[in-house]
Write an enzyme that holds these catalytic residues in place. Structure first.
Site, PDB file in Angstrom:
ATOM      1  N   GLY A  81      31.594  44.932  26.970  1.00 16.59           N
ATOM      2  CA  GLY A  81      32.421  44.181  25.619  1.00 16.59           C
ATOM      3  C   GLY A  81      32.143  42.728  26.146  1.00 16.59           C
ATOM      4  N   SER A  82      33.046  41.789  25.529  1.00 14.69           N
ATOM      5  CA  SER A  82      32.798  40.345  25.863  1.00 14.69           C
ATOM      6  C   SER A  82      33.242  39.751  27.129  1.00 14.69           C
ATOM      7  CB  SER A  82      33.632  39.719  24.712  1.00 14.69           C
ATOM      8  OG  SER A  82      35.124  39.840  25.006  1.00 14.69           O
ATOM      9  N   PRO A  83      32.717  38.633  27.216  1.00 15.68           N
ATOM     10  CA  PRO A  83      33.361  37.952  28.668  1.00 15.68           C
ATOM     11  C   PRO A  83      34.505  37.566  28.730  1.00 15.68           C
ATOM     12  CG  PRO A  83      31.203  36.944  27.829  1.00 15.68           C
ATOM     13  CD  PRO A  83      31.701  38.029  27.003  1.00 15.68           C
ATOM     14  N   GLY A 104      36.207  40.881  29.798  1.00 12.28           N
ATOM     15  CA  GLY A 104      35.731  41.113  30.943  1.00 12.28           C
ATOM     16  C   GLY A 104      36.712  40.616  32.143  1.00 12.28           C
ATOM     17  N   GLU A 151      29.561  45.065  31.504  1.00  7.62           N
ATOM     18  CA  GLU A 151      28.475  44.773  30.751  1.00  7.62           C
ATOM     19  C   GLU A 151      28.612  43.955  29.636  1.00  7.62           C
ATOM     20  OE1 GLU A 151      25.366  46.079  31.344  1.00  7.62           O
ATOM     21  OE2 GLU A 151      25.940  47.256  33.253  1.00  7.62           O
ATOM     22  N   CYS A 194      24.084  43.771  22.367  1.00  5.88           N
ATOM     23  CA  CYS A 194      24.118  42.796  23.315  1.00  5.88           C
ATOM     24  C   CYS A 194      22.715  42.216  23.796  1.00  5.88           C
ATOM     25  CB  CYS A 194      24.835  43.434  24.574  1.00  5.88           C
ATOM     26  SG  CYS A 194      24.467  45.091  24.868  1.00  5.88           S
TER      27      CYS A 194
END
Lengths: 567, 487
Positions: free
Chosen positions: B195-197, B200, B217, B255
């Protein structure tokens, strides 16, 4: 240079009674060889380099020096700033190191080799000083310092030097029909700037062993040695400054405040050695910047002793791992023993005999036994021993001397499972023995607890050995010995679960500090229209064959003979 | 089944069951692992139609694209793992120095325990099941939390997976942010997140409480570096691949899709012309009506994307496309030439059908351009120049570099897939997936027969000399010392 330009500020150090000096050259802080200052204040002082950034350097220095130096009054705000290494200093340190890393200097093979060679020279030149610092911090016997700190660090350098070229080589990767025609490799590249926070029990080894890996992988490094072993910490600060490239490798000394300032920064990798409580703090701080971490923690490493073993050798190896490694203050030291009820008395006798052989009749007087690191830890251990349900269980030892921080090797039999000593990592010379009816019963005891960093088994039964290896989870496992698996560079060293995340040593250190970059080379030939829109049933047929890995199927589909059901 | 309705109790029970299954040792056996992989293969084969349908329902992907990027890829991975599993689980012998004699050492792969996989909506099947293949191969029990943004796939997984896989060891738990937060409170032995930072960071902070290792990831702006020194027929292939890498992978919502292109000033217009041609060839004149063209996942993302091009300076830089239809969640393939570098379209991951082209004086400058930004998940370099290839490999850092193509690194089982820095940590695919869900236990076996006296206290000079020689592996010196011939 004109010596009168140098101003020396003396001020109290926040964490100890020793004063700090700050050297200012024309308003700029500079880093002269402090040794010259200590040895002879008349000697000409040559700054090794000046730092145009606002970076501040601090050294501990003998107080006798203060009276005779030219010093200017210290401004109060400056004093406050100097008191500790704060976020601003950490940020400017990082900025400088980023500059070095961006220049690409640390990536070259030559630079890495030179630093590793310098480190070996540093160790060779200063063997005595290192032993003395360890003596001061932990009363560590010279021999132990040599075996478990100096030699192991040097061995790590030598191993890296020997293998580095090989490690750095891109690894060829196989390519499959799905990406045909192509070639692929995996390239190891340095992460960037790494932070290493080390521990006090092996203050030299646990500081430099990771630094070796970080340098071998081509990173810039900041090392924060433990403030609990101050002599080694300041020695490391001095030695690394003198021997290594200080534009890329730095030491920051300090305690919680300094560590907090460091952890606020964005690092590319953090390696922390210590306990689970701080490990959680480190990982939470790393999460803010998405920084990967290696956590080298501890845990209660059990020793299972079967009744069919060679008593003398087993007892000796257990005793050497427990008391011969910093008097139990080692993360992989045996924490407790599990053996059968029937065998326990024999084992205890064996251990007693060995202890007398090792440390004499009065172990508190032995030069071959490390002391407890400080009074905090001394009282922690005393508390474990003085707990009501535990104090009566001592079958050997128990003597202590608070003034010298000495505790004798102590064996306890059948302490209750709910006692403090069985519920925290002991990290000291106390060795509880738990008894079971059958040796196999030990598995459940170990499995009911958090996963240890190491698990040891002494047995001559292949069957038991097999079951132990299959059933017990631990960072590492050693059959018929203790601790020595750590010295083998072909085995990864690290924990699992509560005992840590990630591993290092040998090639594993290199890998721990390298990003494995996937590199795929494709050619422009053989561009199959099948992957592009517009999408048709025929394309699905071909894709199916290719992804199934069937070359024949793909060819058949391409020439229109695909048989599989489709749309 | 929505867990929100069930509260904590059933969730607790489910996890308890999974832990118990792991403790029983059942998931460690190779036969169990193989049976599960085989069952997953059957799941894909039996339900291909429904899966492609569900993906179409959620993301609007054409079935060929969905087969290529989801079902097909998973079948490929499963086949690969079934082939290699026995080799992977075998302990690895390692070398030992003579000083350790007699002893043997090996690395024994063991499962971590109970793992959780948080997947994302853009590849709702492959990003949920590809990590699961690794988790099963390594012998773990697992929970999948599919993205609630692709609800059809999520509920499909939750209903159909239990019919194929061992329900006591693998569970699908559906839900949104609340359930995810609740799950993150639990103690896992590994968390695998795609997913997104931003999320994350939340995941890793939660993991820190239990010292749980994480694989993240994430994404990032994946650049294409285009060195145009190609023949004109080669250029056509090159641009086709770039266009495909942008619009052909879930329409930019991927991504590893192309985020922006770096090219020399003088070639910008050639590139734009060829891109238009490729778009036309792929999707025809009217992309809005084209079935092969993926729509934007939901209104939220549509709005986010639309906002990017409403910035007047950005809008001015549009050289192709730019039309949108909110009703249909449609955004046309859109090319922008030199939008301002500080605009959001150039600072945030685009994750949609906009393709900014940034021009440079010469292509060598691209290394500096990329280095000054967060490390991307993937870097794509189109060039025939070996020096430029070397320069890009050594000067830039990214999860992966692919030369002369886009996204193909994803298909290779022998290459690790994962990010670095802002684009993530950890890696998977093939053997790397197995490793990511495995603890490699170091096992050293010694015998009690031979024992070196100098290891033990009390210490003396002889012992010090002995150890000194031993660490140098100077066996001849040792012999002399033992015979008393060495001072």
């Amino acid at each position: 240079m004109d010596i009168s330009l140098i101003h020396i500020n003396i001020m109290p150090y926040h964490a100890s009674s020793l004063p700090l000096v700050k050297l200012v050259n024309n308003g700029k802080v500079c880093a002269p060889r402090i040794r010259n200052l200590l040895g002879d204040r008349e000697a000409s002082i040559t700054p090794k380099q000046t730092h145009p950034t606002s970076l501040r350097f601090s050294w501990r220095i003998s107080s006798s020096f203060s009276s005779a130096t030219e010093s200017r009054p210290i401004m109060e705000d400056e004093m406050k700033k100097m008191e500790r290494f704060d976020s601003d200093s950490a940020a400017s340190l990082l900025k400088e190191l980023r500059g070095t890393f961006a220049s690409g200097k640390t990536k070259s093979y030559e630079w890495r080799v030179q630093q590793l060679k310098n480190m070996i020279k540093m160790i060779d030149d200063n063997e005595r000083a290192i032993m003395e610092a360890l003596q001061q911090d932990l009363a560590k016997p010279r021999f132990e310092s040599f075996v478990s700190e100096i030699s192991l660090t040097k061995a790590a350098c030598n191993h890296a030097l020997k293998e580095l070229k090989h490690w750095m080589k891109p690894e060829k990767a196989k390519t499959a029909i799905t990406t045909f025609p192509s070639s692929a490799e995996i390239v190891s590249e340095p992460f960037g700037i790494v932070l290493i926070i080390s521990a006090w029990n092996y203050p030299f080894l646990l500081s430099l062993d990771p630094v070796v890996g970080a340098i071998a992988a081509g990173n810039s490094v900041v090392l924060k040695p433990s403030e609990i072993s101050p002599a080694t910490s300041s020695l490391l600060a001095k030695l690394l400054e003198d021997y290594l490239d200080s534009s890329a490798v730095r030491v920051v000394e300090g305690a919680v405040a300094e560590t907090t300032a460091l952890l606020e920064q964005k690092w590319d990798k953090i390696l922390y050695t210590g306990n689970g409580k701080v490990g959680r703090i480190v990982m939470a701080a790393a999460a803010k910047h998405l920084t990967p971490v290696i956590l080298e923690l501890g845990g209660k490493s059990p020793v299972v002793v079967d009744s069919n073993v060679n008593l003398k050798v087993s007892a000796r190896r257990i005793a050497a791992g427990k008391w011969g490694c910093n008097n139990g203050q080692a993360c992989i030291a045996p924490d407790y023993i599990i053996t059968t009820k029937a065998y326990a008395p024999t084992l205890i006798d064996g251990l007693k005999n060995i202890l007398e052989e090792f440390f004499g009749k009065d172990p508190l007087e032995s030069k071959d036994l490390s002391r407890i690191v400080n009074s905090n830890h001394f009282s922690r251990l005393a508390k474990l021993l003085d707990e009501d349900k535990v104090s009566g269980k001592i079958v050997h030892g128990g003597q202590r001397d608070e003034t010298r921080l000495m505790i004798a090797p102590t064996i306890l039999l059948d302490v209750p499972e709910d006692s403090l000593i069985m519920n925290e990592e002991i990290f000291g010379p106390l060795l509880p023995i738990i008894t079971v009816d059958k040796v196999e019963d030990s598995f459940d005891i170990i499995k009911s607890r958090s996963k240890p960093l190491a698990a040891y088994l002494f047995t001559s039964s292949k069957k038991l050995e097999k079951e132990f290896v299959e059933n017990i989870s631990a960072g590492g496992m050693l059959i018929n010995d203790t601790v020595v698996h750590l010295t083998n560079p072909s085995l990864p060293f690290g924990g699992v679960g509560e005992s840590g995340i990630g591993s290092y040593h040998g090639k594993f250190s290199f890998d721990a500090f390298s990003h494995k970059k996937a590199v795929l080379y494709r050619s422009l030939y053989g561009d199959a229209p099948v992957r592009y829109p517009p999408y048709t049933p025929g394309k699905l047929r071909i894709l199916r064959a290719i992804l199934d890995g069937s070359i024949i199927g793909a060819i058949l589909a391409l020439i229109g003979f695909g048989k599989k059901k489709l749309e | 089944m929505a867990l929100a309705e069930l509260g904590l109790g059933p969730l607790g029970d489910s996890l308890e069951e999974l832990r118990w299954t792991f403790e029983s040792g059942k998931t460690r056996s190779i036969s169990w692992r193989k049976a599960q992989l085989q069952a997953l293969l059957n799941f894909l084969r039996d339900n291909e139609e429904q899966i492609l349908e569900a993906i179409h329902e959620d993301v609007g992907k054409h079935r060929v694209e969905a087969f290529r990027d989801e079902v097909g890829v998973l079948i490929k991975s499963l086949t690969h793992n079934l082939d290699c599993l026995e080799k992977w689980v075998a302990p690895k012998k390692t070398k030992l120095p003579l000083a350790f004699f007699p002893a043997t050492a090996e690395l024994l792969p063991e499962p971590l325990g109970l793992v959780i996989i948080f997947s994302s909506w853009n590849f709702p099947m492959s990003l949920a099941l590809e990590p699961l293949i690794g988790a099963i191969s390594a012998g773990n029990t697992a929970v999948i939390k599919p993205s609630e943004i692709s609800p059809t796939c999520s509920s499909f997984l939750a209903t159909v997976i239990p019919r194929y896989l061992d329900n006591k060891a693998i569970k699908v738990i559906e839900g949104g942010a609340a359930i995810a937060a609740q799950l993150l409170e639990e103690k896992w032995d590994k968390i695998f997140f795609t997913g997104s930072p931003r999320v994350g960071r939340i995941v890793m902070s939660a993991a820190a409480k239990h010292l749980t290792p994480v694989t993240l990831e994430l994404g990032g702006k994946c650049p294409v570096v285009l060195d145009t020194r190609f023949s004109s027929s080669e250029m056509e292939v090159v641009v086709k691949r770039i266009a495909w890498g942008k619009w052909g992978l879930c329409n930019g919502q991927s991504c590893i899709g192309v985020d922006y292109v770096l090219v020399e000033e003088k070639s910008a217009f050639t590139l734009i012309g060829l891109l238009k041609k490729a778009i036309n060839k792929f999707y025809g004149k009217n992309t809005k009506e084209c079935n092969d063209y993926v729509r934007i996942i939901n209104e939220h993302h549509f709005e986010r994307l639309h906002k990017l091009i409403r910035d007047p300076e950005v809008a001015n830089s549009i050289v192709h496309g730019g039309s949108v239809d909110k009703e249909k969640l449609f955004i046309e393939p859109t090319i922008l030439l030199n939008p301002p570098l500080e605009s959001e379209i150039m600072t945030e991951e685009i994750f949609g059908p906009f393709l900014p082209i940034i021009t440079l004086k010469n292509i060598q400058q691209s290394a500096g351009f990329i280095k000054s930004r967060p490390k991307p998940l993937a870097l794509y370099v189109f060039t025939k120049d070996e020096t430029l290839k070397k320069l890009m490999i050594s000067q830039t850092s990214s999860g992966s570099i692919t030369f002369n193509d886009v996204a193909f690194q994803f298909l290779s089982d022998s290459l690790p897939f994962g990010g670095v820095g802002q684009s993530g940590m950890g890696r998977y695919h093939g053997k790397f997936s197995f490793d990511e869900f495995t603890h490699e236990k170091a096992v050293l076996r010694r015998t009690l027969l031979l024992d070196l006296e100098p290891r033990y206290p009390p210490w003396n000079d002889f012992k010090l000399k002995f150890i000194r020689l031993l660490y140098k592996y100077d066996y001849f010196g040792l012999l002399l010392l033992l015979l008393g011939l060495k001072r």
